[in-house]
Design an enzyme around this catalytic site. Sequence first.
Site, PDB file in Angstrom:
ATOM      1  N   TYR A   1      15.539  29.172  10.192  1.00 39.56           N
ATOM      2  CA  TYR A   1      14.339  30.027  10.387  1.00 39.56           C
ATOM      3  C   TYR A   1      13.817  29.938  12.017  1.00 39.56           C
ATOM      4  O   TYR A   1      14.236  28.985  12.658  1.00 39.56           O
ATOM      5  CB  TYR A   1      13.162  29.283   9.744  1.00 39.56           C
TER       6      TYR A   1
ATOM      7  N   MET B   1      12.503  24.186   3.705  1.00 37.82           N
ATOM      8  CA  MET B   1      11.774  23.431   2.522  1.00 37.82           C
ATOM      9  C   MET B   1      12.850  22.791   1.503  1.00 37.82           C
ATOM     10  O   MET B   1      12.443  21.439   1.279  1.00 37.82           O
ATOM     11  CB  MET B   1      10.990  24.460   1.585  1.00 37.82           C
TER      12      MET B   1
ATOM     13  N   ARG C   1     -11.119   0.341  14.659  1.00 36.60           N
ATOM     14  CA  ARG C   1     -11.058   1.047  13.586  1.00 36.60           C
ATOM     15  C   ARG C   1     -12.019   0.356  12.573  1.00 36.60           C
ATOM     16  O   ARG C   1     -13.157   0.917  12.464  1.00 36.60           O
ATOM     17  CB  ARG C   1      -9.569   1.249  13.077  1.00 36.60           C
TER      18      ARG C   1
ATOM     19  N   LYS D   1       0.845  -1.292  -0.047  1.00 39.95           N
ATOM     20  CA  LYS D   1       0.086  -0.102  -0.019  1.00 39.95           C
ATOM     21  C   LYS D   1       0.900   1.225   0.159  1.00 39.95           C
ATOM     22  O   LYS D   1       1.937   1.194   0.454  1.00 39.95           O
ATOM     23  CB  LYS D   1      -1.015  -0.019   1.013  1.00 39.95           C
TER      24      LYS D   1
HETATM   25  C1  LIG Z   1      -0.309  -1.822   6.694  1.00 41.18           C
HETATM   26  C2  LIG Z   1      -1.246  -3.162   7.087  1.00 41.18           C
HETATM   27  C3  LIG Z   1      -0.492  -4.233   7.465  1.00 41.18           C
HETATM   28  C4  LIG Z   1       1.002  -4.344   7.317  1.00 41.18           C
HETATM   29  O1  LIG Z   1       1.585  -3.668   8.701  1.00 41.18           O
HETATM   30  P1  LIG Z   1       3.125  -3.599   8.962  1.00 41.18           P
HETATM   31  O2  LIG Z   1       3.274  -3.157  10.510  1.00 41.18           O
HETATM   32  O3  LIG Z   1       3.642  -2.325   8.009  1.00 41.18           O
HETATM   33  O4  LIG Z   1       3.773  -5.096   8.755  1.00 41.18           O
HETATM   34  C5  LIG Z   1      -0.972  -5.644   7.558  1.00 41.18           C
HETATM   35  N1  LIG Z   1      -2.367  -5.418   7.609  1.00 41.18           N
HETATM   36  C6  LIG Z   1      -3.078  -4.370   7.576  1.00 41.18           C
HETATM   37  C7  LIG Z   1      -4.455  -4.545   7.504  1.00 41.18           C
HETATM   38  C8  LIG Z   1      -2.325  -3.353   7.301  1.00 41.18           C
HETATM   39  O5  LIG Z   1      -3.302  -2.226   6.908  1.00 41.18           O
END
Ligand SMILES: *Cc1c(COP(=O)(O)O)cnc(C)c1O
Length: 356
Positions: free
Chosen positions: A252, A300, A130, A35
Amino acid sequence: MARPIRAIFDTGALAGNLAAVRARAGGARLWAVVKANAYGHGLARAARALAAADGFALLDLDEAARLRDLGVTKPILMLEGFFAPADLPDFAALGLTAVVHSDEQIAMLERARLPRPVAVFLKLNTGMNRLGLAPERCGAACERLRAAPAVGAVGFMTHFADADGPAGVAEPLARFERATAGLPGERTLANSAAILRYPQTVADWARPGIALYGCSPFADEEAGGLGLRPVMTLASEIIAVRDLAPGDRVGYGGTFTAPAAMRVGIVACGYADGYPRHAPSGTPILVDGQRTGTVGRVSMDMLVADLTAIPGAGVGSRVTLWGEGLSCDAVAAAAGTVSYELLCALAARVPQVERA
Ligand SMILES: *Cc1c(COP(=O)(O)O)cnc(C)c1O
């Protein structure tokens, strides 16, 4: 000449980390979690380097379609499932596996008429609060899914809220096992932290993400000790050097005041490259392979490194912001965040190079 910043990707390390995770995951099949553009590493690059994975997991339909275009024929798990009924024909056409976490999604499946059924994993909320159904509703939801002609195989999933922390997995694991007891179907529970710390959670499929990218899911355990190698190195150079007198301020807001005579280097990297603006003075950074600290506020396009103890450093000296020789976890910890956020935030303007 272009600005000297670049992100270097060690695809051999990516493949090696997958093998290291597999060695810890018993016989479980692995969905490589890709992802967020493979945690900033590039979806196509990750798919290629992780070709030995048993499948891929992500969130966006566009990214799933890209994986299919790239020739990926293995299972693709959509971690949030579909968002609207109009997504379902694409799920069927692309052969995607959907996480089903809500009553609304179950209703969409019940109404859908698809040319081929979609495999699903029913997600149970075991404490993260969640996504996911209450565990006690698992049996009834499973029956509804099995009765829907649009639904293929039904499996079960949960996600741990604290596999990397003190609460661990005992309570959510017990809830999941109680809810799914006796129901046929595959199980998937474990993220990187759970795979590495709680091998009893790997089940049929595990879902490693961060470990593949060579970072540690734990605040108290380093990636190297887990047998993981960094994949992304964010590198740049010193583009100017200056001497500071005691009392001179830097950057800054003048948040850093030189306590004594100092030599500092201006680094071609800033928050528009993905470096965290909140990294305070003293955040670790490598110059010519030597560890030193940042000085003053990140701007930046630039930040400042203390060169006082590195007299040989000058304009053109190599700088590592994170990656090989300096773990992203250490930089993230100094900036009050986690490596995940730094990796994902790598900016599109940073040129990318690959090293096998
Ligand atoms: C992102 C995610 C993972 C992977 O998690 P890591 O901590 O990066 O190994 C696994 N399951 C779900 C549902 C996720 O959203």
